[in-house]
Design an enzyme around this catalytic site. Sequence first.
Site, PDB file in Angstrom:
ATOM      1  NE  ARG A 162     -19.058  44.967 -62.200  1.00 47.55           N
ATOM      2  CZ  ARG A 162     -20.266  45.360 -61.770  1.00 47.55           C
ATOM      3  NH1 ARG A 162     -20.646  45.063 -60.570  1.00 47.55           N
ATOM      4  NH2 ARG A 162     -21.074  46.042 -62.556  1.00 47.55           N
ATOM      5  CB  THR A 163     -13.780  48.415 -65.274  1.00 48.03           C
ATOM      6  OG1 THR A 163     -14.482  47.222 -65.642  1.00 48.03           O
ATOM      7  CG2 THR A 163     -12.420  48.431 -65.947  1.00 48.03           C
ATOM      8  NE  ARG A 210     -15.691  49.900 -69.583  1.00 47.09           N
ATOM      9  CZ  ARG A 210     -16.323  49.117 -68.728  1.00 47.09           C
ATOM     10  NH1 ARG A 210     -17.539  49.421 -68.304  1.00 47.09           N
ATOM     11  NH2 ARG A 210     -15.749  48.007 -68.294  1.00 47.09           N
ATOM     12  CG  HIS A 223     -13.344  44.302 -70.264  1.00 48.47           C
ATOM     13  ND1 HIS A 223     -12.344  44.953 -69.548  1.00 48.47           N
ATOM     14  CD2 HIS A 223     -14.506  44.520 -69.569  1.00 48.47           C
ATOM     15  CE1 HIS A 223     -12.886  45.523 -68.480  1.00 48.47           C
ATOM     16  NE2 HIS A 223     -14.181  45.275 -68.473  1.00 48.47           N
ATOM     17  CE  LYS A 283     -15.834  73.518 -73.104  1.00 46.03           C
ATOM     18  NZ  LYS A 283     -14.580  73.911 -72.454  1.00 46.03           N
TER      19      LYS A 283
END
Length: 315
Positions: free
Chosen positions: A64-65, A114, A142, A93
């Site tokens: 969703r986000t 996120r 959030h 890396k």
Amino acid sequence: MINKQNTTYIMSNLKGRNLISITDFSKEEYIQVLDIAEGFEKNPKQKILSDKVVATLFFEPSTRTRLSFESAANQLGARIIGFSDPGGTSVQKGESLHDTIVMVSSYSDLIVMRNPKEGSSRYASEVASVPVINAGDGANQHPTQCMLDLYSIRKTQGTLDNLQIAMVGDLKYGRTVHSLVQAMCNFNATFHLVSPQELKLPSSVKMSIKDAGLRYYQYTDLRDIIPTADIIYMTRVQRERFPDPMEYERVKDSCILTADMLKGCKENMRILHPLPRVNEITTDVDSTPYAYYFQQAQNGVYVRQALMAAILGVR
Ligand code: CP
């Protein structure tokens, strides 16, 4: 409703701002963002960000986000760069978060990130040369989910003030819970906290309630809050946050809402859930008039449009 003069003033305050914790914005700024989002709900396709590039950096899974941010940006005409899995990037890396953010700052006008590490979004905002929006940092915050939760509460209840809010499930690790409790402290809410003992709301978040002079009550049985609640905010017990898998197994089915439990609830009561759900809301609830979680996720597009427009200074 704030008049146009104030709107211009408050929006100019949001231009260039980061959104890392819900407490970064004031009550007046929440309301302003929700008012702008209402405009986008009526008219979501406005090419006002056609000269902007939005970077979505997802170091942790999301449906969703990420997709609602990308849909929101697309509908406003912005270009999107980024990744949904750091496995395909130079993080593999050994590149540091610092260097990644410095580089992406030079490729974009706004970073949406996120990351599973608490505090990582705040750190990113300190090294970035463009605004950073936290799309979830571990079990911490959030804030954009919180803004869409506020939008959904106001839309279904007609107000944000003086509500009985039940927060249910994983209150310990639930970042959406932490953000929403802090935001609702501005609106004279009464909090009903339902969880197993192991997943109680952290003391630091309870302190926000006490500092606001508000009340909270704790329960272990979900049935106890059904007749009282205006909003039942269900959450998933998050397997990925548990250091001990045995503890997850012990508590995972502690709070399950079924349609037959809704007898006696208030008519205006609505069930929210940040999603994804696993089994904490049985599917027979979906067809009741109280289920609002899918519309809630849809509201995320309008709220994220409002946030990007405000932070990029075009509203
Ligand atoms: N509500 C929420 O954050 O959902 P995703 O994990 O799918 O983005």
